[in-house]
Design an enzyme around this catalytic site. Structure first.
Site, PDB file in Angstrom:
ATOM      1  N   CYS A   2       0.982  -1.267   0.002  1.00  0.00           N
ATOM      2  CA  CYS A   2      -0.032   0.194   0.073  1.00  0.00           C
ATOM      3  C   CYS A   2       0.819   1.407   0.178  1.00  0.00           C
ATOM      4  CB  CYS A   2      -0.660  -0.089   1.103  1.00  0.00           C
ATOM      5  SG  CYS A   2      -1.956  -1.433   1.768  1.00  0.00           S
ATOM      6  N   ARG A  27       4.651   0.407  -6.184  1.00  0.00           N
ATOM      7  CA  ARG A  27       4.582  -0.552  -4.908  1.00  0.00           C
ATOM      8  C   ARG A  27       3.824  -1.714  -4.958  1.00  0.00           C
ATOM      9  NH1 ARG A  27       6.340   2.562  -0.238  1.00  0.00           N
ATOM     10  NH2 ARG A  27       5.116   1.245   1.178  1.00  0.00           N
ATOM     11  N   TRP A  75      -3.100  -2.597  -1.246  1.00  0.00           N
ATOM     12  CA  TRP A  75      -3.150  -4.045  -1.553  1.00  0.00           C
ATOM     13  C   TRP A  75      -3.422  -5.029  -0.706  1.00  0.00           C
ATOM     14  CZ3 TRP A  75       0.235  -8.329   0.002  1.00  0.00           C
ATOM     15  CH2 TRP A  75       0.594  -9.280  -0.993  1.00  0.00           C
ATOM     16  N   ASN A 101      -1.524   2.008   6.136  1.00  0.00           N
ATOM     17  CA  ASN A 101      -0.675   0.804   5.695  1.00  0.00           C
ATOM     18  C   ASN A 101      -0.294  -0.123   7.115  1.00  0.00           C
ATOM     19  OD1 ASN A 101      -0.439   1.823   3.221  1.00  0.00           O
ATOM     20  ND2 ASN A 101       1.501   2.374   3.366  1.00  0.00           N
ATOM     21  N   GLY A 102      -0.554  -1.346   7.047  1.00  0.00           N
ATOM     22  CA  GLY A 102      -0.050  -2.303   7.764  1.00  0.00           C
ATOM     23  C   GLY A 102      -1.585  -3.070   8.309  1.00  0.00           C
ATOM     24  N   GLU A 478      18.945 -16.018  -8.790  1.00  0.00           N
ATOM     25  CA  GLU A 478      18.273 -14.940  -8.933  1.00  0.00           C
ATOM     26  C   GLU A 478      17.635 -14.877 -10.592  1.00  0.00           C
ATOM     27  OE1 GLU A 478      17.270 -12.545  -7.855  1.00  0.00           O
ATOM     28  OE2 GLU A 478      17.484 -10.710  -8.983  1.00  0.00           O
ATOM     29  N   LYS A 482      14.023 -13.724 -11.413  1.00  0.00           N
ATOM     30  CA  LYS A 482      13.656 -12.571 -12.354  1.00  0.00           C
ATOM     31  C   LYS A 482      12.829 -12.955 -13.341  1.00  0.00           C
ATOM     32  CE  LYS A 482      14.460  -9.867 -10.886  1.00  0.00           C
ATOM     33  NZ  LYS A 482      14.992  -9.556  -9.376  1.00  0.00           N
ATOM     34  N   GLU A 485       9.119 -13.951 -12.097  1.00  0.00           N
ATOM     35  CA  GLU A 485       8.250 -12.838 -11.419  1.00  0.00           C
ATOM     36  C   GLU A 485       7.663 -11.884 -12.680  1.00  0.00           C
ATOM     37  OE1 GLU A 485       9.902 -10.377  -8.407  1.00  0.00           O
ATOM     38  OE2 GLU A 485      11.975 -10.428  -9.523  1.00  0.00           O
ATOM     39  N   HIS A 501      19.288 -36.285  -9.697  1.00  0.00           N
ATOM     40  CA  HIS A 501      18.575 -36.946  -8.546  1.00  0.00           C
ATOM     41  C   HIS A 501      17.077 -36.638  -8.522  1.00  0.00           C
ATOM     42  CE1 HIS A 501      22.360 -37.756  -6.782  1.00  0.00           C
ATOM     43  NE2 HIS A 501      22.796 -36.740  -6.903  1.00  0.00           N
ATOM     44  N   LYS A 600       6.411  -4.102  -4.330  1.00  0.00           N
ATOM     45  CA  LYS A 600       7.663  -3.762  -4.457  1.00  0.00           C
ATOM     46  C   LYS A 600       8.450  -3.899  -3.003  1.00  0.00           C
ATOM     47  CE  LYS A 600      11.597  -2.187  -5.749  1.00  0.00           C
ATOM     48  NZ  LYS A 600      12.575  -2.966  -6.399  1.00  0.00           N
TER      49      LYS A 600
END
Ligand code: M6R
Length: 605
Positions: A2, A27, A75, A101-102, A478, A482, A485, A501, A600
């Site tokens: 948010c 964000r 969000w 937010n939170g 990484e 990348k 996502e 394996h 973000k």
């Protein structure tokens, strides 16, 4: 996650807040809203989906003309993303509007209490519970009502409040969720981060936990929760507005990929003195620790994976790793002799913050590698190394990651010297290699004009495997994240030797395998892995040093990496993979800067 913006001044609050909300889009969010105070009333508009939906509604609404207001991108945590659950939330009596937010953890008990008092609720959110509680606690003194309200809630919050009895004033308070106050001339702001208002002012006050800001157009007063006024310093942000804008690039992600040489240079250069890496500014006595534990989330954790290898190799310190969301619940074996290194671009990741608290409760020392100055993680840690990458707007980190890796390189070399594992000559030699990494990164960008063509060839794949060994494997982790996502293509990174394996069962005709082959001492080993997957019909895209002739015979295609010392190559090696992910996502018409379901900065558990 948010985003929050608040404004009070003489200008057009609606325009300023809507612009701030656009700046906060990066964000991650699913709905947005704005509330404007005018003539002792508050009017608001909310919309599900993009900020543009809100803009269309808001500009057509004359009741939103005013000089003081708050805005929010949400969000969803409590309740689905829709217009009703979007913020701001207003109290039933229309006196208060709040953005938040939170997460309020005891919202259910508070709601039950307020329902018994006859209050009603429109939304499913914890935020509406908070604004109703505020209204319930109010008897003419807004500051007292906010303080009473925050003393009754548990959890985390950054809140912005409007009250019809106090026209032209916006209030902000926080616990464990960032809020920054922007100081302008005849106008002031608050925001969940500086990007919300960086086009208006670079002078900021960092609001700390348990502080309440009363923000007028021409003054800002900060109180502690006992109601005592406190003096706070104004800090000047060094980022310029261009850093938070696309500057002609199609996406923030590609802009930030291209900015890496400069960002890495800004990270490295100030820490080289007289030709040697120098972290003495830290005042950290590395000899006190018998082990290191690295913890973080996502890409920051993968930067830590490179860090572990280089610290163990050079400084011969034992390094263990745990993702922060696991560490917090796993009763980790850490004590006063453990140095816990946490890594975070945003400095606000909830799981990483919880891991710090767990580590400190066990007596460990915490060193943070962080990008955002004054962030919660920076404040909570005993020692901080800033990465100086500048603002990173794209959800997928690029320069955030490479600057974290650069810090690990410098830290490993510095620790190795302090621990007498390397001599002066090696210190100078390694410093020299690190000093030239920005040029190597630039060459990685220059060499990879071909990446786009390869992305055109491979973007239709539904599932892609990344394999590598040792440092190459750390980079694959990484590279794979990348790709998945931003392009939504399934992908997994495997230590190449692990394929046989089990996972090799998934390798069949036409499956794309990206094989990282840069660590030359293990080149023959990875070549055998390439042959194994090719024998099962896979197509192989190799990632190899530019002078590696052998690999052209083995792979279908090659992404080139500039020749770099094998201990320090991961930072350069990731760049072609970032570009590959970018162009694959672009071909698949994905929302590159704001991938679906992602935020973000992940400020909730
Ligand atoms: O802000 P942080 O570095 O603490 O964030 C950690 C992760 O959430 C972050 O790296 C995430 O994995 C990114 N989306 C990766 O591109």
């Amino acid at each position: 996650m948010c985003g929050i913006i608040g404004f009070t001044g003489t200008g057009d609050a609606r325009g300023i807040i809507l612009d701030g909300l656009k700046r906060l889009e990066y964000r991650g969010y699913d709905s947005a809203g704005i509330a404007i105070q005018r003539n002792n009333e508050i009017n608001m508009v909310k919309a599900q989906g993009k900020v543009d939906n809100l803009v269309n509604l808001a500009v057509a609404n004359d009741k939103l003309i005013g000089t003081c207001g708050i805005g929010h991108t949400r969000w969803a945590t409590h309740g689905i993303p829709n217009d009703i659950n979007a913020h701001p939330h207003m109290s039933e009596d229309g006196k208060f509007a709040i953005v938040h937010n939170g997460i309020i953890e005891n919202q259910a008990e508070i709601k039950e209490k307020l329902l018994k008092k006859g209050m009603t609720f429109k939304s499913e959110t914890d935020t509406e519970v908070m604004v109703q509680l505020l209204s319930f606690n109010y008897n003419g003194d807004i500051k007292k009502a906010i303080m009473k309200t925050v003393s009754e809630v548990t959890g985390s919050y950054g809140i912005g409040v409007l009250c019809t009895d106090n026209p032209g004033v916006i209030y902000a308070a926080k616990v464990a969720s960032p809020l920054i106050i922007g100081i302008g001339v005849g106008e002031n702001y608050f925001g969940s981060d500086i990007t919300a208002f960086i086009n208006h002012t670079k002078n900021v006050i960092d609001l700390d936990d348990n502080e309440l800001a009363e923000i007028h157009k021409d003054k800002v007063i900060i109180y502690d929760y006992k109601g005592e006024e406190i003096k706070k310093e104004i800090r000047k942000v060094t980022w310029d507005i261009a850093a938070a804008e696309k500057s002609g690039y199609e996406h923030f992600m590609i802009k930030e990929i291209m900015e890496q040489p400069a960002a890495i240079k800004a990270t490295i250069e100030p820490r080289i003195k007289n030709g040697k890496i120098d972290f003495d500014e830290l005042n950290l006595d590395i000899l006190k620790y018998n082990r290191v534990l690295i913890t973080a989330c996502g890409s920051a954790y993968y930067a830590g994976c490179v860090g572990k290898l280089v610290i163990e190799k050079l400084a011969r310190l034992h390094v263990s790793m745990d993702v922060a969301s696991e560490l917090r619940y796993s009763d980790p074996m850490i004590d006063e002799e453990t140095l816990v290194i946490v890594v975070s671009q945003s400095g606000e990741t909830a799981d990483t913050i919880a891991a710090i608290k767990e580590a400190k409760s066990k007596g460990a020392t915490v060193l943070a590698i962080v990008n955002v100055v004054g962030s919660t993680i920076a404040k909570l840690s005993d020692y901080v190394i800033y990465t100086w990458a500048g603002p990173e707007i794209a959800v997928a980190t690029t320069k955030g990651y490479t600057t974290q890796v650069a810090v690990f390189y410098m830290f490993a070399v510095w620790a190795a010297k302090k621990l007498n594992k390397i001599d002066d000559k090696q210190l100078e030699e390694y410093t020299n290699i690190i000093k030239h990494l920005p040029e190597r990164a630039q060459r990685a960008l220059d060499l990879n004009a071909k990446v786009k063509t390869l992305a055109d060839k491979y973007y239709h794949n539904k599932s892609i495997f990344f394999i590598g060994r040792y440092f190459d494997y750390a980079v694959c982790l990484e590279g794979s994240l990348k790709l998945k996502e931003i392009s939504y293509i399934h992908s997994e990174a495997y230590a190449a030797g692990e394929l046989k394996h089990g996972t090799i069962a998934l390798i069949d005709e036409g499956r794309l395998v990206v094989a990282a082959c840069c660590y030359e001492p293990l080149l023959d080993k990875i070549i055998s892995n390439i042959q194994q997957v090719k024998a099962r019909g896979a197509e192989v895209l190799a990632l190899a040093m530019e002078d590696n002739k052998k690999i052209f015979k083995e792979a279908d295609d090659v992404l080139l990496v500039p020749k770099t010392n094998e201990l320090f190559m991961s930072l350069v090696e990731i760049i072609p993979l970032q570009l590959f992910a970018y162009y694959v996502a672009k071909n698949n018409k994905c929302d590159i800067d704001k991938p679906k379901n992602l935020a973000k900065s992940v400020t909730v558990e």
